[in-house]
Design an enzyme around this catalytic site. Structure first.
Site, PDB file in Angstrom:
ATOM      1  N   GLU A   1      -1.149  -5.384  -7.551  1.00  0.00           N
ATOM      2  CA  GLU A   1      -0.416  -6.317  -6.694  1.00  0.00           C
ATOM      3  C   GLU A   1       1.040  -6.444  -7.141  1.00  0.00           C
ATOM      4  O   GLU A   1       1.361  -6.307  -8.298  1.00  0.00           O
ATOM      5  CB  GLU A   1      -1.103  -7.693  -6.675  1.00  0.00           C
ATOM      6  CG  GLU A   1      -1.155  -8.440  -7.989  1.00  0.00           C
ATOM      7  CD  GLU A   1      -2.268  -7.972  -8.933  1.00  0.00           C
ATOM      8  OE1 GLU A   1      -2.827  -6.894  -8.708  1.00  0.00           O
ATOM      9  OE2 GLU A   1      -2.530  -8.679  -9.907  1.00  0.00           O
TER      10      GLU A   1
ATOM     11  N   ARG B   1      17.885  -5.949  -8.009  1.00  0.00           N
ATOM     12  CA  ARG B   1      17.923  -4.895  -6.987  1.00  0.00           C
ATOM     13  C   ARG B   1      18.010  -5.549  -5.610  1.00  0.00           C
ATOM     14  O   ARG B   1      17.272  -6.480  -5.311  1.00  0.00           O
ATOM     15  CB  ARG B   1      16.636  -4.066  -7.062  1.00  0.00           C
ATOM     16  CG  ARG B   1      16.563  -2.995  -6.000  1.00  0.00           C
ATOM     17  CD  ARG B   1      15.252  -2.251  -6.071  1.00  0.00           C
ATOM     18  NE  ARG B   1      15.161  -1.417  -7.236  1.00  0.00           N
ATOM     19  CZ  ARG B   1      14.001  -1.080  -7.812  1.00  0.00           C
ATOM     20  NH1 ARG B   1      12.877  -1.525  -7.338  1.00  0.00           N
ATOM     21  NH2 ARG B   1      13.989  -0.290  -8.867  1.00  0.00           N
TER      22      ARG B   1
ATOM     23  N   TYR C   1       7.187   7.161 -10.795  1.00  0.00           N
ATOM     24  CA  TYR C   1       7.116   6.762  -9.382  1.00  0.00           C
ATOM     25  C   TYR C   1       8.406   7.097  -8.608  1.00  0.00           C
ATOM     26  O   TYR C   1       8.364   7.667  -7.515  1.00  0.00           O
ATOM     27  CB  TYR C   1       6.835   5.260  -9.331  1.00  0.00           C
ATOM     28  CG  TYR C   1       6.716   4.670  -7.956  1.00  0.00           C
ATOM     29  CD1 TYR C   1       5.606   4.908  -7.157  1.00  0.00           C
ATOM     30  CD2 TYR C   1       7.720   3.831  -7.454  1.00  0.00           C
ATOM     31  CE1 TYR C   1       5.505   4.340  -5.893  1.00  0.00           C
ATOM     32  CE2 TYR C   1       7.623   3.255  -6.195  1.00  0.00           C
ATOM     33  CZ  TYR C   1       6.513   3.522  -5.426  1.00  0.00           C
ATOM     34  OH  TYR C   1       6.422   2.960  -4.185  1.00  0.00           O
TER      35      TYR C   1
HETATM   36  P1  NAD Z   1      -1.116   0.528  -0.788  1.00  0.00           P
HETATM   37  O1  NAD Z   1      -1.536   0.853  -2.182  1.00  0.00           O
HETATM   38  O2  NAD Z   1      -1.613  -0.742  -0.183  1.00  0.00           O
HETATM   39  O3  NAD Z   1      -1.455   1.734   0.180  1.00  0.00           O
HETATM   40  C1  NAD Z   1      -1.397   3.084  -0.200  1.00  0.00           C
HETATM   41  C2  NAD Z   1      -2.686   3.728   0.237  1.00  0.00           C
HETATM   42  O4  NAD Z   1      -2.624   5.134  -0.058  1.00  0.00           O
HETATM   43  C3  NAD Z   1      -3.933   3.197  -0.512  1.00  0.00           C
HETATM   44  O5  NAD Z   1      -4.836   2.644   0.407  1.00  0.00           O
HETATM   45  C4  NAD Z   1      -4.488   4.408  -1.228  1.00  0.00           C
HETATM   46  O6  NAD Z   1      -5.900   4.431  -1.270  1.00  0.00           O
HETATM   47  C5  NAD Z   1      -3.937   5.533  -0.365  1.00  0.00           C
HETATM   48  N1  NAD Z   1      -3.943   6.807  -1.091  1.00  0.00           N
HETATM   49  C6  NAD Z   1      -3.558   7.040  -2.371  1.00  0.00           C
HETATM   50  N2  NAD Z   1      -3.766   8.328  -2.685  1.00  0.00           N
HETATM   51  C7  NAD Z   1      -4.301   8.913  -1.579  1.00  0.00           C
HETATM   52  C8  NAD Z   1      -4.746  10.230  -1.297  1.00  0.00           C
HETATM   53  N3  NAD Z   1      -4.702  11.193  -2.232  1.00  0.00           N
HETATM   54  N4  NAD Z   1      -5.242  10.480  -0.067  1.00  0.00           N
HETATM   55  C9  NAD Z   1      -5.323   9.503   0.873  1.00  0.00           C
HETATM   56  N5  NAD Z   1      -4.929   8.232   0.646  1.00  0.00           N
HETATM   57  C10 NAD Z   1      -4.418   7.947  -0.562  1.00  0.00           C
HETATM   58  O7  NAD Z   1       0.498   0.546  -0.806  1.00  0.00           O
HETATM   59  P2  NAD Z   1       1.524   0.076   0.303  1.00  0.00           P
HETATM   60  O8  NAD Z   1       2.234  -1.121  -0.242  1.00  0.00           O
HETATM   61  O9  NAD Z   1       0.887  -0.001   1.630  1.00  0.00           O
HETATM   62  O10 NAD Z   1       2.556   1.298   0.251  1.00  0.00           O
HETATM   63  C11 NAD Z   1       2.613   2.305   1.264  1.00  0.00           C
HETATM   64  C12 NAD Z   1       3.753   3.257   0.958  1.00  0.00           C
HETATM   65  O11 NAD Z   1       4.989   2.528   0.871  1.00  0.00           O
HETATM   66  C13 NAD Z   1       3.616   4.002  -0.380  1.00  0.00           C
HETATM   67  O12 NAD Z   1       4.134   5.298  -0.247  1.00  0.00           O
HETATM   68  C14 NAD Z   1       4.512   3.203  -1.307  1.00  0.00           C
HETATM   69  O13 NAD Z   1       4.977   3.977  -2.386  1.00  0.00           O
HETATM   70  C15 NAD Z   1       5.626   2.806  -0.362  1.00  0.00           C
HETATM   71  N6  NAD Z   1       6.365   1.605  -0.823  1.00  0.00           N
HETATM   72  C16 NAD Z   1       5.768   0.386  -0.796  1.00  0.00           C
HETATM   73  C17 NAD Z   1       6.478  -0.719  -1.231  1.00  0.00           C
HETATM   74  C18 NAD Z   1       5.875  -2.114  -1.219  1.00  0.00           C
HETATM   75  O14 NAD Z   1       6.564  -3.059  -1.585  1.00  0.00           O
HETATM   76  N7  NAD Z   1       4.630  -2.296  -0.842  1.00  0.00           N
HETATM   77  C19 NAD Z   1       7.788  -0.582  -1.695  1.00  0.00           C
HETATM   78  C20 NAD Z   1       8.358   0.687  -1.712  1.00  0.00           C
HETATM   79  C21 NAD Z   1       7.647   1.783  -1.250  1.00  0.00           C
END
Ligand code: NAD
Length: 335
Positions: A193, A290, A151
């Protein structure tokens, strides 16, 4: 930005991008294109007045199609989850590189004015995160690189793509490294989650079953900072519209450090229970500690995430509790 300019948001069926689509809609933007590979009925929120498309953004043709006419493109699509997910699904996490690779190229070809990439604190060198009493991570701590396997390395490589699209091709790109985001309308069950939602659900289950116990991954002393969703979307907007931040990764996180045990205390207080804690020492726990060093964001934006953890946990708990009871009553829920 003109309110009629086209905004494209990838991953909008998910937690953060769904909230971002709502944020822009509520600010009067009339042309928002929300995209996710999940079927529309499974999106965490569908925002009225927003064009919602079910398309896989790891396919180049789909990226070209959604970016047509876009002024701004936000990439928040990724295969992701909490520690349990990212430690056991490294291939899926790495494959998210296809999404950003095709989306940034499509945005550039479409002549977009700005491109946003959601990176993560997992991009930081894990060697610096072995002690729960952490020194907060500053932006320069990503290199020399030793990111979270899978990741974190995907995030670091995609950051580099964004930086080179600016350096070589002149597309203004913006990169935020999120530190744990939490709040209502996110994943709270099913294995993806993250800690705040998982702990809320476990306390609700313990209350409902009267078990008097809660299982905690690790020894509970691992520390993190937690950013409420409203701060996250406001931060994305500020970062994306700050020209000094072009191609410059920046922390977007709270600087309030909390241990997992403290998080459990807060959830118990909202729930009005006190549970026996059973520590699962062999469960995925991630790095020991962190935190986000917010010196840079305060300097460049004069702002940092500040929504109080106690209030954020209360709102998150109430929403998950409602979802839990809806599901128990046989009604459809978002997770
Ligand atoms: P989430 O899983 O709720 O949302 C991500 C969405 O991306 C999902 O709905 C999934 O279906 C969609 N997705 C995955 N592959 C796809 C594809 N090939 N085409 C189209 N859609 C696709 O996650 P989130 O918490 O909303 O995270 C959003 C972004 O923020 C991500 O890049 C994640 O890595 C980053 N992030 C989140 C956190 C956190 O704490 N939530 C922390 C660090 C980084």
């Amino acid at each position: 930005m003109n309110k009629n300019d086209l905004i494209v948001i990838g991953g909008a069926g998910g937690f953060i991008a769904g909230a971002l689509a709502r944020y822009f809609r509520e600010r009067g933007f009339t042309r928002i294109r929300a995209v996710d590979k999940k079927p529309l009925p499974q999106w965490y929120q569908r925002v009225p007045g927003v064009e919602s498309l079910c398309l896989d953004l790891s396919e180049e043709a789909n990226c070209r199609r959604v970016c047509e006419g876009a002024a701004e493109v936000y990439n928040l699509a990724a295969d992701m989850g909490g520690m349990g997910f990212i430690e056991h699904n490294r291939v899926e996490c790495l494959r998210s590189i296809l999404i950003n690779t095709h989306l940034v190229e499509a945005a550039w070809r479409a002549g977009a004015e700005r491109f946003f990439f959601s990176s993560s604190a997992c991009a930081y060198n894990t060697e610096l995160q072995k002690d729960p009493n952490v020194r907060a991570l500053k932006e320069s701590d990503a290199y020399p690189a030793m990111a979270e396997r899978g990741y974190g390395w995907e995030k670091l490589m995609s950051e580099m793509f964004c930086q080179e699209y600016w350096a070589e091709r002149g597309l203004p790109t913006f990169i935020a490294r999120f530190h744990n985001v939490y709040g209502p309308r996110g994943t709270w069950d099913g294995g993806r989650e993250k800690a705040p939602a998982a702990l809320c659900r476990k306390v609700i289950e313990a209350k409902d079953s009267d078990s008097g116990q809660i299982e905690i991954w690790g020894d509970g002393q691992q520390t993190r900072s937690f950013m409420y969703i409203d701060d996250c979307v406001a931060g994305i907007d500020r970062i994306m519209h700050c020209d000094p931040l072009i191609a410059t990764p920046i922390n977007l996180g709270s600087s309030e450090l909390a241990s997992i045990n403290r998080l459990v205390d807060l959830v118990e207080a909202v729930a009005g229970v006190k549970l026996e804690r059973r520590y699962q020492l062999d469960a995925p726990r991630g790095v020991a500690g962190r935190n986000s060093d917010n010196t840079f964001i305060k300097k460049v934006l004069g702002w940092e995430p500040s929504f109080p953890l106690t209030q954020g946990i209360e709102r998150t708990y109430r929403w998950i509790e409602q979802q839990y009871h809806e599901r128990k009553a046989g009604r459809r829920t978002v997770s």
